[in-house]
Motif scaffolding. Structure first.
Motif, PDB file in Angstrom:
ATOM      1  N   ALA A  52       0.833  -1.201   0.000  1.00 54.91           N
ATOM      2  CA  ALA A  52       0.000   0.000   0.000  1.00 54.91           C
ATOM      3  C   ALA A  52       0.872   1.257   0.000  1.00 54.91           C
ATOM      4  O   ALA A  52       0.572   2.236  -0.697  1.00 54.91           O
ATOM      5  CB  ALA A  52      -0.944  -0.004   1.202  1.00 54.91           C
ATOM      6  N   ALA A  53       1.947   1.230   0.769  1.00 56.79           N
ATOM      7  CA  ALA A  53       2.856   2.381   0.808  1.00 56.79           C
ATOM      8  C   ALA A  53       3.500   2.606  -0.551  1.00 56.79           C
ATOM      9  O   ALA A  53       3.607   3.744  -1.021  1.00 56.79           O
ATOM     10  CB  ALA A  53       3.925   2.169   1.877  1.00 56.79           C
ATOM     11  N   VAL A  54       3.918   1.535  -1.207  1.00 59.28           N
ATOM     12  CA  VAL A  54       4.536   1.657  -2.527  1.00 59.28           C
ATOM     13  C   VAL A  54       3.523   2.197  -3.540  1.00 59.28           C
ATOM     14  O   VAL A  54       3.845   3.056  -4.359  1.00 59.28           O
ATOM     15  CB  VAL A  54       5.123   0.302  -2.981  1.00 59.28           C
ATOM     16  CG1 VAL A  54       5.554   0.351  -4.441  1.00 59.28           C
ATOM     17  CG2 VAL A  54       6.288  -0.086  -2.082  1.00 59.28           C
ATOM     18  N   GLU A  55       2.287   1.723  -3.457  1.00 56.57           N
ATOM     19  CA  GLU A  55       1.248   2.219  -4.358  1.00 56.57           C
ATOM     20  C   GLU A  55       1.040   3.720  -4.188  1.00 56.57           C
ATOM     21  O   GLU A  55       0.816   4.442  -5.156  1.00 56.57           O
ATOM     22  CB  GLU A  55      -0.067   1.483  -4.125  1.00 56.57           C
ATOM     23  CG  GLU A  55      -0.076   0.085  -4.686  1.00 56.57           C
ATOM     24  CD  GLU A  55      -1.383  -0.643  -4.399  1.00 56.57           C
ATOM     25  OE1 GLU A  55      -2.386   0.025  -4.083  1.00 56.57           O
ATOM     26  OE2 GLU A  55      -1.385  -1.871  -4.490  1.00 56.57           O
ATOM     27  N   LYS A  56       1.131   4.209  -2.957  1.00 56.24           N
ATOM     28  CA  LYS A  56       0.942   5.637  -2.698  1.00 56.24           C
ATOM     29  C   LYS A  56       2.027   6.470  -3.365  1.00 56.24           C
ATOM     30  O   LYS A  56       1.804   7.641  -3.680  1.00 56.24           O
ATOM     31  CB  LYS A  56       0.878   5.918  -1.209  1.00 56.24           C
ATOM     32  CG  LYS A  56      -0.376   5.344  -0.587  1.00 56.24           C
ATOM     33  CD  LYS A  56      -0.710   6.004   0.698  1.00 56.24           C
ATOM     34  CE  LYS A  56      -1.895   5.377   1.376  1.00 56.24           C
ATOM     35  NZ  LYS A  56      -3.105   5.324   0.635  1.00 56.24           N
ATOM     36  N   LEU A  57       3.185   5.894  -3.598  1.00 52.01           N
ATOM     37  CA  LEU A  57       4.251   6.612  -4.291  1.00 52.01           C
ATOM     38  C   LEU A  57       3.845   6.973  -5.713  1.00 52.01           C
ATOM     39  O   LEU A  57       4.365   7.920  -6.292  1.00 52.01           O
ATOM     40  CB  LEU A  57       5.528   5.766  -4.338  1.00 52.01           C
ATOM     41  CG  LEU A  57       6.187   5.479  -2.998  1.00 52.01           C
ATOM     42  CD1 LEU A  57       7.336   4.494  -3.193  1.00 52.01           C
ATOM     43  CD2 LEU A  57       6.669   6.754  -2.342  1.00 52.01           C
TER      44      LEU A  57
END
Length: 109
Positions: A52-57
């Motif tokens: 999820a954190a990577v997607e937010k990038l």
């Protein structure tokens, strides 16, 4: 100091024929935040939280949003009685305001 969370499997449609692993190291503070999110039920696993954190990038319009501050504002609004019935008209008003702010590139208040 950083802690090794172990292997995180990367999922990518363009790399679907490969089994990719990478080691991810987080500071102790970041590791505690991720583990706390999983413990609190925000994510089903550490891997899901990292994904999820990577997607937010990939979503620069949402970069820099302080989620904790936003939650405090929401809590304060609820406590002060600033709540609305969620009707199609209300949702349309929100959509319109958000689109207008995005066009002007102004942060939401």
């Amino acid at each position: 100091m950083s802690e090794n969370l172990g292997l995180v499997r990367a999922h990518s449609p363009s790399l679907s024929c490969y089994d990719i692993h990478m080691h991810v190291e987080l500071s102790a503070a970041a590791q505690e935040r991720v583990e706390s999110l999983v413990r609190d039920g925000a994510y089903p696993s550490v891997e899901a939280a990292i994904e999820a954190a990577v997607e937010k990038l990939e979503h620069p319009d949402f970069a820099g949003i302080d989620v904790d501050a936003a939650q405090r504002r929401v809590d304060a609004d609820i406590e002060a009685g600033r709540v609305h019935d969620v009707t199609p008209e209300f949702l349309e008003q929100i959509r319109s305001r958000v689109e207008d702010r995005i066009r002007r590139r102004q942060p939401a208040k």
